[in-house]
Design an enzyme around this catalytic site. Structure first.
Site, PDB file in Angstrom:
ATOM      1  N   LYS A  22       0.812  -1.144   0.096  1.00  0.00           N
ATOM      2  CA  LYS A  22       0.043  -0.115  -0.069  1.00  0.00           C
ATOM      3  C   LYS A  22       0.909   1.232  -0.078  1.00  0.00           C
ATOM      4  CE  LYS A  22      -3.022   0.622   3.507  1.00  0.00           C
ATOM      5  NZ  LYS A  22      -2.923   1.767   4.383  1.00  0.00           N
ATOM      6  N   SER A  23       1.906   1.148   0.958  1.00  0.00           N
ATOM      7  CA  SER A  23       2.630   2.496   1.047  1.00  0.00           C
ATOM      8  C   SER A  23       3.460   2.851  -0.415  1.00  0.00           C
ATOM      9  CB  SER A  23       3.658   2.223   2.210  1.00  0.00           C
ATOM     10  OG  SER A  23       3.306   2.156   3.352  1.00  0.00           O
ATOM     11  N   GLY A  95      -4.984   7.472   5.305  1.00  0.00           N
ATOM     12  CA  GLY A  95      -4.244   8.683   6.021  1.00  0.00           C
ATOM     13  C   GLY A  95      -2.847   9.007   5.212  1.00  0.00           C
ATOM     14  N   ARG A 123      -8.629  11.880  12.509  1.00  0.00           N
ATOM     15  CA  ARG A 123      -7.063  11.995  12.719  1.00  0.00           C
ATOM     16  C   ARG A 123      -6.275  13.174  12.734  1.00  0.00           C
ATOM     17  NH1 ARG A 123      -5.307   6.759   9.210  1.00  0.00           N
ATOM     18  NH2 ARG A 123      -3.649   6.784  10.652  1.00  0.00           N
ATOM     19  N   ASP A 315       2.116  -1.154  11.747  1.00  0.00           N
ATOM     20  CA  ASP A 315       1.002  -1.553  11.220  1.00  0.00           C
ATOM     21  C   ASP A 315       0.580  -2.853  11.647  1.00  0.00           C
ATOM     22  OD1 ASP A 315       0.389   0.937  10.363  1.00  0.00           O
ATOM     23  OD2 ASP A 315       1.022   0.318   8.153  1.00  0.00           O
ATOM     24  N   ARG A 346      -6.212   1.688  18.034  1.00  0.00           N
ATOM     25  CA  ARG A 346      -6.094   0.113  18.019  1.00  0.00           C
ATOM     26  C   ARG A 346      -5.783  -0.322  19.462  1.00  0.00           C
ATOM     27  NH1 ARG A 346      -2.990  -0.010  11.958  1.00  0.00           N
ATOM     28  NH2 ARG A 346      -5.101  -0.135  11.102  1.00  0.00           N
ATOM     29  N   ARG A 387      -7.671  -3.841   9.732  1.00  0.00           N
ATOM     30  CA  ARG A 387      -6.535  -4.818  10.347  1.00  0.00           C
ATOM     31  C   ARG A 387      -7.004  -5.289  11.474  1.00  0.00           C
ATOM     32  NH1 ARG A 387      -2.466  -3.534   6.727  1.00  0.00           N
ATOM     33  NH2 ARG A 387      -1.858  -1.485   6.221  1.00  0.00           N
TER      34      ARG A 387
END
Ligand code: S3P
Length: 433
Positions: A22-23, A95, A123, A315, A346, A387
Site C-alpha cells: 500500500k505505501s 491517512g 485523525r 501496522d 487500536r 487490520r
C-alpha cells in the site's frame, strides 16, 4: 453492514501471495504524477486507499491508464504541472494519501481542500501542517483534523525539522514539499521509520542523503519517470505470518513479500517469542528487497516487546496481539501510543475484542498487556478498522467456537480478496453483507 463469520479451523497450509504494498503503491502514483515522462507501475494495490490516490491525481489533471490487473500507467505532468481540482479531494480511509498530498499541494498555485471518511476526519493532521507552515505553506485544519484547507501561491523554503513523533507520513510530506522549496530540506527522525519515499526519490533521479536518522533532500530540477514494480505488502503478509505461527500444520509460505528492514519488526518480535521464521529466495524489486517467508509451527512464549521495534512494526500490532494471545505467559507492549491515532484507536479496539473473546488483558496508556490463553466464541466490533478485522479472523485458528467480526467493509482498503485467500489457506471464513 458487512461482517465476517469465522468458524474454528484445523490449521493453515500451503503457499499464498498477498496483494501489492500500500505505501509503495501510493507513492508510485504520486511520484509518477510529478515526474517528467511516463511511469509504468506493476503489482499496484487495487485497494480503496490507493484508488483514492489515483482519483486524486486524476482530479489534479494527470492522465492515468489501467491496461491490466495491477498495471497503471501515469503520464507525469512534471513538478509544477498539476491543475486546480474542481472539488474537494476525497482521500477515503487513507491517512497516507491525505498527509502526503498535504506536502505535494502546499506549494501549488491553486487552493485545495482534503477530506476523508468518518475515520480519517478524526485523525490528527497538525503533525504535518505545522512543519509545512514552517516552510511557508498556508494550511488550516479543523481543530487539528480534516478538512485540510491549503491556500495556493505560497513559496516554500527548505527547513531543518526534528520530528517529535516517529512518522514516515510526516517525513514524506515534508520531503515532498521540499521538492519545490528553495534550499535544502532536512528531516531528523527520533526512531527509524519506513524509508520508501527516500528509496523512490532516488529511483526517480532525486538526490537524497539518508544516514543515522537524518534525511536531506536538495530540490531537483525535475523527477525522471521510472518503472515501479510493487512487492507484496508485508503488512498484509503479517496476517498469514501470524496465522501460520499459531496454526500451521506444515511449513507455510508467503511468496514475494517486501522485506524492507524498516517494515519487518514483526519478524523480530515473533522470533523473540520462539517462532520459526525463515526468509528465502532473496531478490530485489526495483529499490526494495523482496523474499519469500517460510513459517514452521513452533510454540510461542510471551515477551516484553523492545520499544525500538515499535515503529518498525507499527501496522502489525493488531496481528501481533493475536499472536500474543496464543503465547504461553504474558506479553507487554509499551511505547506504542501512536496506535491510538491509526484507523481506529487500536489499543482500545483490540483490547475490547480480546476481552470479548475471553483473553485477559490490561490497557496501558501507551500499549497493552496480554495474558496468553484460548479464544472463546464471540462477537468483535472492528470499528471499521481493516487490520483489526483481519486479525480477529486469524484468531479463529485457536478458538473454541465461531467468531463474528462486525463492520468489515474497510478490509477492501488494503487487502481486497482477503477472505477468499484466507479460505484457500484453510480459514473457515465467510463474508456476509
Ligand atoms: C505509512 C506510515 C505509517 C503507517 C501507515 C503507512 C506510510 O504511518 O502506519 O499505514 O505509507 O508512510 P505513520 O507514519 O503515521 O506512523
Amino acid at each position: 453492514m458487512s461482517r465476517f463469520l469465522v468458524a474454528p479451523a484445523q490449521g493453515v497450509a500451503g503457499v499464498v501471495t498477498v496483494p501489492g504494498d500500500k505505501s509503495i503503491s501510493h507513492r508510485a502514483l504520486m511520484f509518477g504524477a510529478i515526474a517528467s515522462g511516463t511511469t509504468r507501475v506493476t503489482g499496484f494495490l487495487e485497494g480503496e486507499d490507493c484508488l483514492a490516490t489515483l482519483k486524486a491525481v486524476e482530479a489534479l489533471g494527470v492522465q492515468v491508464r489501467r491496461p491490466g490487473s495491477g498495471e497503471v500507467i501515469v503520464e507525469g505532468v512534471g513538478l509544477g504541472g498539476f491543475t486546480a481540482p474542481r472539488d474537494a479531494l476525497d482521500m477515503g480511509n487513507a491517512g497516507t494519501a491525505m498527509r502526503l498530498f498535504m506536502g505535494l499541494l502546499s506549494s501549488q498555485p491553486f487552493d485545495s481542500v482534503l477530506v476523508g471518511d468518518e475515520s480519517l476526519m478524526r485523525r490528527p493532521m497538525e503533525r504535518v501542517a505545522k512543519p509545512l507552515r514552517e516552510m511557508g505553506a498556508h494550511i488550516e485544519t479543523s481543530e487539528g483534523r480534516p478538512p485540510v484547507r491549503i491556500s495556493g501561491g505560497s513559496r516554500l523554503h527548505g527547513i531543518h525539522y526534528s520530528m517529535p513523533v516517529a512518522s514516515a507520513q510526516v517525513k514524506s510530506a515534508i520531503l515532498l514539499a521540499g521538492l519545490r522549496a528553495e534550499g535544502e530540506t532536512t528531516v531528523v527522525e527520533p526512531d527509524v521509520t519506513r524509508d520508501h519515499t527516500e528509496r523512490m526519490l532516488q529511483t526517480f533521479g532525486c538526490e537524497v542523503s539518508a544516514r543515522a536518522g537524518t534525511v536531506t533532500l536538495r530540490p531537483p530540477a525535475r523527477l525522471v519517470a521510472a518503472d515501479v514494480a510493487v512487492p507484496g505488502d508485508f503488512s498484509s503478509a503479517a496476517f498469514f505470518i501470524v496465522a501460520a505461527c499459531i496454526g500451521a500444520r506444515e511449513p507455510f509460505t508467503i511468496r514475494g513479500v517486501g522485506v524492507n528492514p524498516t517494515r519487518t519488526g514483526l519478524l523480530e518480535m515473533l522470533a523473540l517469542m520462539g517462532a520459526d521464521l525463515r526468509l528465502i529466495n532473496h531478490r530485489t524489486c526495483g529499490a526494495e528487497p523482496v523474499a519469500d517467508i517460510e513459517v514452521r509451527p513452533a510454540p510461542l512464549k510471551g515477551i516484553r516487546v523492545p520499544e525500538r521495534l515499535v515503529p518498525l512494526a507499527i501496522d502489525e500490532f493488531p496481528a501481533f496481539f493475536v499472536a500474543a494471545a496464543c503465547a504461553d505467559g504474558e506479553t507487554v507492549v509499551t511505547g506504542a501510543e501512536e496506535l491510538r491515532v491509526k484507523e481506529s484507536d487500536r489499543i482500545a479496539v483490540m483490547a475490547q475484542g480480546l476481552t470479548a473473546l475471553g483473553i485477559r488483558n490490561e490497557v496501558l496508556p501507551d500499549g497493552l498487556r496480554i495474558e496468553g490463553g484460548r479464544f472463546s466464541a464471540g462477537t468483535v466490533d472492528s470499528r471499521g478498522d481493516h487490520r483489526v478485522a483481519m486479525s480477529f479472523a486469524v484468531a479463529s485458528l485457536r478458538a473454541d467456537g465461531p467468531i463474528e467480526i462486525l463492520d468489515t467493509a474497510n478490509v477492501a482498503t488494503s487487502f481486497p480478496g482477503f477472505a477468499g485467500l484466507a479460505r484457500s489457506a484453510g480459514l473457515g471464513i465467510e463474508e456476509r453483507a
